[in-house]
Design a protein around this motif. Structure first.
Motif, PDB file in Angstrom:
ATOM      1  N   TYR A   5      47.369  45.493  62.684  1.00 38.68           N
ATOM      2  CA  TYR A   5      48.081  45.278  61.431  1.00 38.68           C
ATOM      3  C   TYR A   5      49.568  45.608  61.592  1.00 38.68           C
ATOM      4  O   TYR A   5      49.945  46.517  62.347  1.00 38.68           O
ATOM      5  CB  TYR A   5      47.484  46.133  60.313  1.00 38.68           C
ATOM      6  N   ALA A 131      44.910  51.265  51.996  1.00 36.10           N
ATOM      7  CA  ALA A 131      45.721  50.717  50.908  1.00 36.10           C
ATOM      8  C   ALA A 131      46.648  51.737  50.249  1.00 36.10           C
ATOM      9  O   ALA A 131      47.823  51.443  50.012  1.00 36.10           O
ATOM     10  CB  ALA A 131      44.813  50.059  49.867  1.00 36.10           C
ATOM     11  N   ALA A 153      49.556  42.484  57.185  1.00 37.67           N
ATOM     12  CA  ALA A 153      48.438  41.642  57.604  1.00 37.67           C
ATOM     13  C   ALA A 153      48.292  41.746  59.114  1.00 37.67           C
ATOM     14  O   ALA A 153      48.880  42.627  59.756  1.00 37.67           O
ATOM     15  CB  ALA A 153      48.674  40.193  57.178  1.00 37.67           C
ATOM     16  N   TRP A 173      47.023  41.089  53.262  1.00 38.22           N
ATOM     17  CA  TRP A 173      46.289  42.139  52.555  1.00 38.22           C
ATOM     18  C   TRP A 173      47.162  42.719  51.433  1.00 38.22           C
ATOM     19  O   TRP A 173      46.752  42.834  50.300  1.00 38.22           O
ATOM     20  CB  TRP A 173      45.873  43.208  53.554  1.00 38.22           C
ATOM     21  N   GLU A 208      39.932  47.232  50.518  1.00 40.60           N
ATOM     22  CA  GLU A 208      39.569  47.324  51.929  1.00 40.60           C
ATOM     23  C   GLU A 208      40.446  46.407  52.775  1.00 40.60           C
ATOM     24  O   GLU A 208      41.023  45.443  52.283  1.00 40.60           O
ATOM     25  CB  GLU A 208      38.097  46.961  52.140  1.00 40.60           C
ATOM     26  N   ARG A 209      40.552  46.727  54.061  1.00 35.22           N
ATOM     27  CA  ARG A 209      41.369  45.931  54.971  1.00 35.22           C
ATOM     28  C   ARG A 209      40.849  44.502  55.036  1.00 35.22           C
ATOM     29  O   ARG A 209      39.656  44.272  55.201  1.00 35.22           O
ATOM     30  CB  ARG A 209      41.348  46.547  56.377  1.00 35.22           C
ATOM     31  N   LEU A 210      41.760  43.544  54.918  1.00 36.21           N
ATOM     32  CA  LEU A 210      41.389  42.134  55.041  1.00 36.21           C
ATOM     33  C   LEU A 210      41.402  41.732  56.508  1.00 36.21           C
ATOM     34  O   LEU A 210      42.393  41.960  57.210  1.00 36.21           O
ATOM     35  CB  LEU A 210      42.345  41.250  54.240  1.00 36.21           C
ATOM     36  N   SER A 211      40.322  41.135  56.952  1.00 39.88           N
ATOM     37  CA  SER A 211      40.171  40.754  58.348  1.00 39.88           C
ATOM     38  C   SER A 211      39.905  39.260  58.478  1.00 39.88           C
ATOM     39  O   SER A 211      39.191  38.662  57.653  1.00 39.88           O
ATOM     40  CB  SER A 211      39.005  41.526  58.976  1.00 39.88           C
ATOM     41  N   HIS A 217      37.029  37.480  53.007  1.00 34.22           N
ATOM     42  CA  HIS A 217      38.441  37.851  52.990  1.00 34.22           C
ATOM     43  C   HIS A 217      39.329  36.620  53.131  1.00 34.22           C
ATOM     44  O   HIS A 217      40.347  36.481  52.448  1.00 34.22           O
ATOM     45  CB  HIS A 217      38.740  38.833  54.124  1.00 34.22           C
ATOM     46  N   GLY A 221      42.060  35.184  50.491  1.00 34.72           N
ATOM     47  CA  GLY A 221      43.428  34.941  50.913  1.00 34.72           C
ATOM     48  C   GLY A 221      43.870  33.525  50.612  1.00 34.72           C
ATOM     49  O   GLY A 221      44.999  33.297  50.155  1.00 34.72           O
TER      50      GLY A 221
END
Length: 239
Positions: A5, A131, A153, A173, A208-211, A217, A221
């Motif tokens: 990230y 976050a 991101a 994210w 939560e982290r966007l992957s 996710h 996006g």
């Protein structure tokens, strides 16, 4: 493969002196140091790790002014660059800043990039790449540099949402849009938005982290990106 990230803010050609860039740098590093303890110490980049570890600096006005007056940190007729590192000896740990500011020609796009610790292999990763911390990181970048666009991101997420040569911004994210870009329309849940003083709007797509490896996710996006594209809020920074 672990996704790395990063946080980035971008602004168009804007002539600023070494003094003004030094003042903005002080603000950025001061606010960043309040986000997490790994941003308390900084080193110049060097030819080797051993060399860099001998180059710790205090992020104050006099230091940045000295950096920007050095020929090696100057870009053409105007503009300045700086690379800094948190000094963690293990490969990839901590974070690194890459900065270009003060350029009025457009030859060296103005931006501030912060590369974040890897979430799966670095002990600081889960704590920093969260976050609540990253909201403050992006706010620090905005308040210091007054950009048009900002994003947190991974490259993988970006490439899943935009063709590589597409100059527009993309959905990450976390995102930031200057108020000069226009009003941010309603966005689908669980997205939340909050103001950054009178500068613009910070957007958090989820807790939560966007992957890029998670189809849900990517779907979120794309939905957010489509809404912002419909209002031309992600148009290229130079436009």
């Amino acid at each position: 493969m672990t996704e790395r990230y990063y946080a980035g803010v971008y602004w168009p050609a804007r002539l600023e002196s070494a003094e003004e860039c030094a003042r903005r740098s002080v603000t950025f590093f001061r606010l960043l140091s309040q986000c997490d303890e790994i941003y308390a110490r900084w080193y110049e980049q060097g030819d080797s790790m051993e060399d860099a570890l001998q180059r710790e600096f205090t992020p104050d006005y006099a230091t940045f002014l000295r950096f920007f007056h050095r020929e090696e940190n100057q870009l053409g007729r105007d503009g300045f660059s700086l690379g800094a590192w948190t000094g963690h000896a293990e490969d990839g740990r901590g974070g690194m800043v890459s900065l270009t500011c003060g350029d009025a020609s457009g030859a060296y796009p103005n931006c501030c990039l912060l590369y974040l610790p890897r979430t799966e292999v670095e002990p600081e990763g889960p704590r920093v790449v969260a976050a609540p911390v990253l909201v403050n990181v992006l706010r620090a970048m905005v308040l210091a540099w007054e950009p048009l666009l900002g994003v947190i991101a991974t490259d993988e997420f970006r490439h899943a949402l935009r063709p590589r040569r597409d100059p527009r911004g993309f959905s990450g994210w976390l995102m930031y849009l200057s108020r000069t870009r226009g009003e941010v329309p309603p966005l689908p849940p669980p997205v939340r938005v909050e103001p950054v003083e009178d500068k613009g709007t910070l957007i958090v797509l989820g807790p939560e982290r966007l992957s890029a490896s998670n189809p849900e996710h990517l779907s979120l996006g794309r939905k957010v990106q489509e809404v912002l594209d419909s209002k031309e809020l992600l148009r290229p920074v130079l436009s």
